[in-house]
Write a protein that holds these residues in place. Structure first.
Motif, PDB file in Angstrom:
ATOM      1  N   MET A 267     -27.992   9.177  33.098  1.00 32.64           N
ATOM      2  CA  MET A 267     -29.016  10.021  32.998  1.00 32.64           C
ATOM      3  C   MET A 267     -28.965  11.137  33.686  1.00 32.64           C
ATOM      4  O   MET A 267     -28.798  11.038  35.077  1.00 32.64           O
ATOM      5  CB  MET A 267     -30.663   9.341  32.885  1.00 32.64           C
ATOM      6  N   LYS A 268     -29.346  12.486  33.345  1.00 31.20           N
ATOM      7  CA  LYS A 268     -29.207  13.685  34.127  1.00 31.20           C
ATOM      8  C   LYS A 268     -30.458  13.796  35.078  1.00 31.20           C
ATOM      9  O   LYS A 268     -31.566  13.415  34.860  1.00 31.20           O
ATOM     10  CB  LYS A 268     -29.079  14.963  33.313  1.00 31.20           C
ATOM     11  N   GLU A 269     -30.263  13.942  36.346  1.00 30.93           N
ATOM     12  CA  GLU A 269     -31.344  14.138  37.125  1.00 30.93           C
ATOM     13  C   GLU A 269     -32.373  15.355  36.571  1.00 30.93           C
ATOM     14  O   GLU A 269     -31.954  16.399  36.001  1.00 30.93           O
ATOM     15  CB  GLU A 269     -30.960  14.669  38.737  1.00 30.93           C
ATOM     16  N   PHE A 270     -33.655  15.083  36.795  1.00 29.65           N
ATOM     17  CA  PHE A 270     -34.593  16.139  36.317  1.00 29.65           C
ATOM     18  C   PHE A 270     -35.894  16.320  37.182  1.00 29.65           C
ATOM     19  O   PHE A 270     -36.100  15.414  37.969  1.00 29.65           O
ATOM     20  CB  PHE A 270     -34.930  15.700  34.875  1.00 29.65           C
ATOM     21  N   ASP A 271     -36.509  17.441  37.255  1.00 29.67           N
ATOM     22  CA  ASP A 271     -37.709  17.549  37.684  1.00 29.67           C
ATOM     23  C   ASP A 271     -38.903  17.233  37.106  1.00 29.67           C
ATOM     24  O   ASP A 271     -38.606  16.855  35.693  1.00 29.67           O
ATOM     25  CB  ASP A 271     -37.901  19.065  38.164  1.00 29.67           C
ATOM     26  N   TYR A 272     -39.896  16.947  37.757  1.00 27.30           N
ATOM     27  CA  TYR A 272     -41.168  16.261  37.025  1.00 27.30           C
ATOM     28  C   TYR A 272     -42.470  17.092  37.504  1.00 27.30           C
ATOM     29  O   TYR A 272     -42.570  16.962  38.987  1.00 27.30           O
ATOM     30  CB  TYR A 272     -41.188  14.893  37.384  1.00 27.30           C
ATOM     31  N   ARG A 273     -43.279  17.291  36.673  1.00 20.65           N
ATOM     32  CA  ARG A 273     -44.568  18.175  36.839  1.00 20.65           C
ATOM     33  C   ARG A 273     -45.617  17.672  36.175  1.00 20.65           C
ATOM     34  O   ARG A 273     -45.348  17.325  34.844  1.00 20.65           O
ATOM     35  CB  ARG A 273     -44.395  19.644  36.978  1.00 20.65           C
ATOM     36  N   ARG A 274     -46.869  17.405  36.890  1.00 19.13           N
ATOM     37  CA  ARG A 274     -47.801  17.191  35.886  1.00 19.13           C
ATOM     38  C   ARG A 274     -48.716  18.452  35.396  1.00 19.13           C
ATOM     39  O   ARG A 274     -48.771  19.222  36.427  1.00 19.13           O
ATOM     40  CB  ARG A 274     -48.865  16.277  36.695  1.00 19.13           C
ATOM     41  N   ALA A 275     -48.936  18.642  34.323  1.00 18.95           N
ATOM     42  CA  ALA A 275     -49.610  19.844  33.724  1.00 18.95           C
ATOM     43  C   ALA A 275     -51.161  19.698  34.295  1.00 18.95           C
ATOM     44  O   ALA A 275     -52.021  19.040  34.029  1.00 18.95           O
ATOM     45  CB  ALA A 275     -49.506  19.779  32.173  1.00 18.95           C
ATOM     46  N   PRO A 276     -51.472  20.940  34.891  1.00 21.95           N
ATOM     47  CA  PRO A 276     -52.958  21.059  35.292  1.00 21.95           C
ATOM     48  C   PRO A 276     -54.066  21.146  34.162  1.00 21.95           C
ATOM     49  O   PRO A 276     -55.104  20.868  34.351  1.00 21.95           O
ATOM     50  CB  PRO A 276     -52.895  22.007  36.249  1.00 21.95           C
ATOM     51  N   ASP A 277     -53.778  21.990  33.216  1.00 25.08           N
ATOM     52  CA  ASP A 277     -54.208  22.111  32.093  1.00 25.08           C
ATOM     53  C   ASP A 277     -53.343  22.738  30.998  1.00 25.08           C
ATOM     54  O   ASP A 277     -52.057  22.804  31.084  1.00 25.08           O
ATOM     55  CB  ASP A 277     -55.284  23.231  32.506  1.00 25.08           C
ATOM     56  N   VAL A 278     -54.009  22.973  29.698  1.00 26.55           N
ATOM     57  CA  VAL A 278     -53.012  23.472  28.651  1.00 26.55           C
ATOM     58  C   VAL A 278     -52.168  24.630  28.772  1.00 26.55           C
ATOM     59  O   VAL A 278     -50.950  24.672  28.630  1.00 26.55           O
ATOM     60  CB  VAL A 278     -53.962  23.539  27.395  1.00 26.55           C
ATOM     61  N   THR A 279     -53.236  25.559  29.377  1.00 24.45           N
ATOM     62  CA  THR A 279     -52.250  26.778  29.823  1.00 24.45           C
ATOM     63  C   THR A 279     -51.127  26.719  30.902  1.00 24.45           C
ATOM     64  O   THR A 279     -50.005  27.175  30.833  1.00 24.45           O
ATOM     65  CB  THR A 279     -53.290  28.084  30.319  1.00 24.45           C
ATOM     66  N   GLY A 280     -51.683  26.103  31.687  1.00 22.86           N
ATOM     67  CA  GLY A 280     -50.519  25.636  32.760  1.00 22.86           C
ATOM     68  C   GLY A 280     -49.317  24.887  32.224  1.00 22.86           C
ATOM     69  O   GLY A 280     -48.185  25.008  32.670  1.00 22.86           O
ATOM     70  N   ALA A 281     -49.503  23.942  31.092  1.00 22.64           N
ATOM     71  CA  ALA A 281     -48.551  23.075  30.649  1.00 22.64           C
ATOM     72  C   ALA A 281     -47.509  24.206  30.020  1.00 22.64           C
ATOM     73  O   ALA A 281     -46.170  24.048  30.037  1.00 22.64           O
ATOM     74  CB  ALA A 281     -49.000  22.120  29.659  1.00 22.64           C
ATOM     75  N   VAL A 282     -48.107  25.186  28.961  1.00 21.71           N
ATOM     76  CA  VAL A 282     -47.126  25.849  28.248  1.00 21.71           C
ATOM     77  C   VAL A 282     -46.579  26.765  29.306  1.00 21.71           C
ATOM     78  O   VAL A 282     -45.185  27.294  29.206  1.00 21.71           O
ATOM     79  CB  VAL A 282     -48.129  26.954  27.435  1.00 21.71           C
ATOM     80  N   GLY A 283     -47.178  27.267  30.280  1.00 24.00           N
ATOM     81  CA  GLY A 283     -46.443  28.139  31.344  1.00 24.00           C
ATOM     82  C   GLY A 283     -45.202  27.361  32.098  1.00 24.00           C
ATOM     83  O   GLY A 283     -44.303  28.142  32.349  1.00 24.00           O
TER      84      GLY A 283
END
Length: 330
Positions: free
Chosen positions: A1-17
């Motif tokens: 599996m390729k290495e990947f970064d992981y982020r938790r979206a703070p809100d809907v706008t932040g997720a899209v961004g």
């Protein structure tokens, strides 16, 4: 599996961004499809944007008597919700038929609609697949295709969409709402999926980077007596080889309204408009149900090893409609 970064979206706008800032990013809901595809090498995201903490996990009644279902509602919560069971029982039945309990506890509504095909050629990165590598070919046409499409396919791709939930939502005129950097949008679920044509790798009409936020079911009193029936190769958890979501409104022995959608027969949940046209206004009897099934399946173009799906679907449609008619007569 390729290495990947992981982020938790703070809100809907932040997720899209976050997704917009990384071309190889993917939204992560329950991960029951995406993570499998990452393990097999089909998906190789550089970033996963986790959506599970977004406030999209509610099911609410709408002003017109319909339901608004958040995109991160789990399949288990959807199937068990009292308003879903009372107003749209076929949706609850479809979700319960769709996976094991463990998967339902993780899988989300948005992810279910966007899950990708389970075609073995698609998941085998060692070989060609037009959906995975455009222009490489579709080995299923001349290979293993016993569970593949009989409606709406093309020589470029004959895979089917695996969602049970989507079949019931299609029957009830669901609408999909989404968010982009340019603002919100909405479309009928039937417009979400693109025809296979020559571009099977283009699966949905969502704008690039769009995040599904919720699904809306308009009020449909007729849906309260709906049914979902699934045929599979074993009684335990398995993908459908054919399924039907249907409901009938019968008065004075005639069909006043019909809703019908089919699963495991096309690259997307299939709304049976031709069958509905035959049913509406006709006597609620077996001959009408058979004529409706024949009208819908007249467009079927089976391959050598999946022709069994035509009589299977005909019998399934007639059986479900007969059950609904007998229930409505009591």
């Amino acid at each position: 599996m390729k290495e990947f970064d992981y982020r938790r979206a703070p809100d809907v706008t932040g997720a899209v961004g976050l997704l917009a800032g990384e071309p190889e990013a993917r939204f992560l809901g329950g991960g029951t499809n995406l993570v499998d595809l990452m393990k097999s090498g089909v998906e190789r995201p550089a970033l996963l944007v986790d959506l599970r903490e977004l406030p999209l996990d509610r099911i609410e009644s709408t002003a017109d008597g319909g339901l608004r279902i958040g995109a991160t509602v789990t399949n288990s919560d959807l199937a068990a919700h009292p308003d879903v069971r009372r107003r749209f029982p076929a949706l609850s039945q479809a979700v319960l038929a769709g996976a094991s309990g463990q998967l339902r506890n993780m899988a989300t509504v948005g992810g279910n609609l966007l899950q990708r095909t389970r075609c073995g050629y698609f998941t085998d990165v060692s070989g060609p697949c037009n959906k995975r590598v455009p222009g490489s070919g579709c080995p299923a046409v001349d290979g293993e295709h016993h569970n593949h499409a009989i409606l709406g396919a093309s020589g470029r791709c004959v895979a089917v969409h695996p969602s049970d939930m989507g079949v019931a939502l299609t029957a009830f005129d669901a609408r999909v709402a989404y968010e982009t950097l340019d603002g919100p949008g909405e479309m009928p679920l039937t417009d979400l999926y693109l025809p296979v044509g020559d571009t099977p790798h283009r699966e949905t009409a969502l704008p690039p980077g769009a995040l599904i936020t919720h699904v809306t079911l308009p009020a449909a009193p007729v849906a309260a007596e709906s049914r979902y029936r699934k045929v599979r190769e074993r009684a335990s958890y398995a993908f459908a080889i054919g399924s039907v979501a249907a409901t009938l409104d019968i008065g004075d022995g005639h069909v006043r309204e019909a809703r019908l959608a089919l699963g495991a027969v096309a690259s997307h949940p299939w709304r049976a408009r031709a069958a509905e046209a035959v049913l509406t206004g006709a006597p609620a009897v077996g001959a009408t149900f058979a004529a409706a099934a024949d009208a819908e399946l007249a467009a079927a173009r089976p391959l050598p090893d999946n022709g069994y799906k035509v009589p299977l679907m005909r019998n399934l449609i007639v059986s479900v409609l007969t059950e609904l008619a007998e229930g409505g007569a009591r």
